[in-house]
Design a protein around this motif. Sequence first.
Motif, PDB file in Angstrom:
ATOM      1  N   THR A 197       0.811  -1.207   0.000  1.00  0.00           N
ATOM      2  CA  THR A 197       0.000   0.000   0.000  1.00  0.00           C
ATOM      3  C   THR A 197       0.849   1.263   0.000  1.00  0.00           C
ATOM      4  OG1 THR A 197      -1.847   1.155   1.094  1.00  0.00           O
ATOM      5  CG2 THR A 197      -0.218   0.117   2.536  1.00  0.00           C
ATOM      6  N   THR A 198       0.459   2.217  -0.819  1.00  0.00           N
ATOM      7  CA  THR A 198       0.945   3.595  -0.854  1.00  0.00           C
ATOM      8  C   THR A 198       0.088   4.303  -1.903  1.00  0.00           C
ATOM      9  OG1 THR A 198       2.873   5.063  -1.034  1.00  0.00           O
ATOM     10  CG2 THR A 198       2.757   3.218  -2.590  1.00  0.00           C
ATOM     11  N   ASP A 199       0.536   5.443  -2.433  1.00  0.00           N
ATOM     12  CA  ASP A 199      -0.234   6.149  -3.465  1.00  0.00           C
ATOM     13  C   ASP A 199      -0.409   5.264  -4.689  1.00  0.00           C
ATOM     14  OD1 ASP A 199       0.007   8.193  -1.681  1.00  0.00           O
ATOM     15  OD2 ASP A 199       1.151   9.522  -2.994  1.00  0.00           O
ATOM     16  N   ASP A 200      -1.617   5.297  -5.280  1.00  0.00           N
ATOM     17  CA  ASP A 200      -1.876   4.453  -6.450  1.00  0.00           C
ATOM     18  C   ASP A 200      -0.956   4.786  -7.619  1.00  0.00           C
ATOM     19  OD1 ASP A 200      -3.058   6.911  -7.041  1.00  0.00           O
ATOM     20  OD2 ASP A 200      -5.075   6.093  -7.327  1.00  0.00           O
ATOM     21  N   SER A 201      -0.561   6.033  -7.756  1.00  0.00           N
ATOM     22  CA  SER A 201       0.336   6.414  -8.847  1.00  0.00           C
ATOM     23  C   SER A 201       1.701   5.747  -8.692  1.00  0.00           C
ATOM     24  CB  SER A 201       0.506   7.937  -8.895  1.00  0.00           C
ATOM     25  OG  SER A 201       1.011   8.423  -7.659  1.00  0.00           O
ATOM     26  N   ILE A 202       2.192   5.670  -7.462  1.00  0.00           N
ATOM     27  CA  ILE A 202       3.479   5.030  -7.202  1.00  0.00           C
ATOM     28  C   ILE A 202       3.376   3.526  -7.456  1.00  0.00           C
ATOM     29  CG2 ILE A 202       5.202   4.516  -5.426  1.00  0.00           C
ATOM     30  CD1 ILE A 202       4.498   7.211  -4.134  1.00  0.00           C
ATOM     31  N   TRP A 256      -0.736  16.065 -21.255  1.00  0.00           N
ATOM     32  CA  TRP A 256      -0.915  15.500 -19.909  1.00  0.00           C
ATOM     33  C   TRP A 256      -1.437  14.073 -19.986  1.00  0.00           C
ATOM     34  CZ3 TRP A 256      -4.883  13.524 -16.941  1.00  0.00           C
ATOM     35  CH2 TRP A 256      -4.678  13.453 -15.568  1.00  0.00           C
ATOM     36  N   GLN A 257      -2.488  13.860 -20.761  1.00  0.00           N
ATOM     37  CA  GLN A 257      -3.077  12.526 -20.881  1.00  0.00           C
ATOM     38  C   GLN A 257      -2.102  11.544 -21.518  1.00  0.00           C
ATOM     39  OE1 GLN A 257      -5.948  11.609 -19.478  1.00  0.00           O
ATOM     40  NE2 GLN A 257      -5.504   9.492 -20.098  1.00  0.00           N
ATOM     41  N   LYS A 258      -1.339  11.999 -22.496  1.00  0.00           N
ATOM     42  CA  LYS A 258      -0.353  11.141 -23.134  1.00  0.00           C
ATOM     43  C   LYS A 258       0.707  10.695 -22.127  1.00  0.00           C
ATOM     44  CE  LYS A 258      -0.809  13.074 -27.802  1.00  0.00           C
ATOM     45  NZ  LYS A 258      -0.143  13.881 -28.865  1.00  0.00           N
ATOM     46  N   ALA A 259       1.097  11.603 -21.235  1.00  0.00           N
ATOM     47  CA  ALA A 259       2.097  11.269 -20.223  1.00  0.00           C
ATOM     48  C   ALA A 259       1.541  10.264 -19.223  1.00  0.00           C
ATOM     49  CB  ALA A 259       2.568  12.533 -19.509  1.00  0.00           C
ATOM     50  N   VAL A 260       0.276  10.409 -18.863  1.00  0.00           N
ATOM     51  CA  VAL A 260      -0.368   9.454 -17.953  1.00  0.00           C
ATOM     52  C   VAL A 260      -0.377   8.061 -18.574  1.00  0.00           C
ATOM     53  CG1 VAL A 260      -2.574   8.776 -16.917  1.00  0.00           C
ATOM     54  CG2 VAL A 260      -1.796  11.132 -16.726  1.00  0.00           C
ATOM     55  N   GLU A 261      -0.819   7.979 -19.815  1.00  0.00           N
ATOM     56  CA  GLU A 261      -0.924   6.676 -20.491  1.00  0.00           C
ATOM     57  C   GLU A 261       0.440   6.027 -20.700  1.00  0.00           C
ATOM     58  OE1 GLU A 261      -3.036   7.677 -24.011  1.00  0.00           O
ATOM     59  OE2 GLU A 261      -4.946   8.010 -22.978  1.00  0.00           O
ATOM     60  N   ALA A 262       1.429   6.830 -21.022  1.00  0.00           N
ATOM     61  CA  ALA A 262       2.763   6.297 -21.286  1.00  0.00           C
ATOM     62  C   ALA A 262       3.417   5.721 -20.034  1.00  0.00           C
ATOM     63  CB  ALA A 262       3.650   7.388 -21.876  1.00  0.00           C
ATOM     64  N   ASN A 263       3.158   6.348 -18.893  1.00  0.00           N
ATOM     65  CA  ASN A 263       3.850   5.954 -17.676  1.00  0.00           C
ATOM     66  C   ASN A 263       3.065   5.009 -16.772  1.00  0.00           C
ATOM     67  OD1 ASN A 263       6.440   7.612 -17.697  1.00  0.00           O
ATOM     68  ND2 ASN A 263       4.911   9.205 -18.083  1.00  0.00           N
ATOM     69  N   PHE A 264       1.736   5.064 -16.830  1.00  0.00           N
ATOM     70  CA  PHE A 264       0.915   4.245 -15.942  1.00  0.00           C
ATOM     71  C   PHE A 264       0.051   3.224 -16.674  1.00  0.00           C
ATOM     72  CE2 PHE A 264       0.933   8.474 -13.575  1.00  0.00           C
ATOM     73  CZ  PHE A 264       2.001   8.120 -12.765  1.00  0.00           C
ATOM     74  N   PRO A 266       0.377   0.505 -18.556  1.00  0.00           N
ATOM     75  CA  PRO A 266       0.551  -0.942 -18.439  1.00  0.00           C
ATOM     76  C   PRO A 266      -0.037  -1.541 -17.165  1.00  0.00           C
ATOM     77  CG  PRO A 266       2.551   0.077 -19.261  1.00  0.00           C
ATOM     78  CD  PRO A 266       1.652   1.198 -18.839  1.00  0.00           C
ATOM     79  N   ALA A 267      -0.280  -0.710 -16.124  1.00  0.00           N
ATOM     80  CA  ALA A 267      -0.834  -1.215 -14.863  1.00  0.00           C
ATOM     81  C   ALA A 267      -2.345  -1.019 -14.793  1.00  0.00           C
ATOM     82  CB  ALA A 267      -0.171  -0.500 -13.678  1.00  0.00           C
ATOM     83  N   ASN A 268      -2.954  -0.607 -15.929  1.00  0.00           N
ATOM     84  CA  ASN A 268      -4.396  -0.330 -15.960  1.00  0.00           C
ATOM     85  C   ASN A 268      -4.803   0.681 -14.884  1.00  0.00           C
ATOM     86  OD1 ASN A 268      -4.971  -2.174 -18.104  1.00  0.00           O
ATOM     87  ND2 ASN A 268      -4.815  -3.856 -16.633  1.00  0.00           N
ATOM     88  N   TYR A 269      -3.986   1.713 -14.757  1.00  0.00           N
ATOM     89  CA  TYR A 269      -4.227   2.765 -13.768  1.00  0.00           C
ATOM     90  C   TYR A 269      -5.424   3.604 -14.190  1.00  0.00           C
ATOM     91  CZ  TYR A 269      -3.171   7.026 -11.043  1.00  0.00           C
ATOM     92  OH  TYR A 269      -3.225   8.103 -10.205  1.00  0.00           O
ATOM     93  N   GLN A 270      -6.452   3.622 -13.337  1.00  0.00           N
ATOM     94  CA  GLN A 270      -7.648   4.412 -13.623  1.00  0.00           C
ATOM     95  C   GLN A 270      -7.462   5.806 -13.031  1.00  0.00           C
ATOM     96  OE1 GLN A 270     -10.105   3.042 -15.601  1.00  0.00           O
ATOM     97  NE2 GLN A 270      -8.615   1.362 -15.727  1.00  0.00           N
TER      98      GLN A 270
END
Length: 282
Positions: A197-202, A256-264, A266-270
């Motif tokens: 457990t920690t921040d979902d982004s991490i 911004w959205q492109k950076a989110v998709e590129a970095n998160f 693969p983990a199906n980050y919502q």
Amino acid sequence: MKLRKVTAASAAVLALALSATACGGDDSKDSDSAATAGGGGKIKVGIKYDQPGLGLKEPDGSFSGFDVDVATYLAKELGYEPGQIEFVETKSADRENALARGDVKFIAATYSITDERKQKVDFAGPYLLAHQDLLVKTDSDITKGTDLNGKKLCSVTGSTSAQNVRDTIAPKAQLKEYGGYSECIAALQSGAVDAVTTDDSILAGFAAQDKYKGQFKLAGLKLSNENYGVGVKKGDTETLNKINTALEKMVSDKSWQKAVEANFGPANYQNEPAPTIGNIVK
């Protein structure tokens, strides 16, 4: 003889002018602090070095992650190309001091905006709304917080994340503390713990690494609200306003959205939608 006197006087004036120029220095952008490297048109930006998906120093010396992408975009809007950016490691405990000393011009490093921190630094943004969450194996039967009762829960030593879970929703969870999140993720992979457990982004950043792709999933519990802001030196209103304008542009032009998709991705980050500047979600 008269001509020689005039020439000597002119030389004296020229010498004084050159001396004044040298002493006065260059008043160009960012020359007011150590955030410019040697007056060579560089900008120093604080990031994390050890958070995959957010701020990571790669073995070849390059940098990757969402915060790195945000910082690079902001620096460009301030007038700097990628080659003019010097990324400086700013650990959590030293972020306020780094800004106060002028070691960096701004910080993008999973820097949650809090009332206490706002007494020491100014925050642009927020630029990402994260939440405390759980990372589990893809075949895990943990779908809610109470499922952690009797399970082994991992977080880093000194973190309040795991303690918050155990205190509020799973009092019978077995807390395991490690020195870093990479150790927790390895323990999750081996089965030594049942959740991290920690921040979902991490968590999403770690799960998105090639060696872990497809092995983990986020539980999606949203146990807290973490408003990530860009820290600037207290009172540096000019930089603050420029960064806020740049963040709005980053959202509007889809970077911004492109950076989110590129970095998160693969983990199906919502991820939450891009925050509105100045809107702190409690």
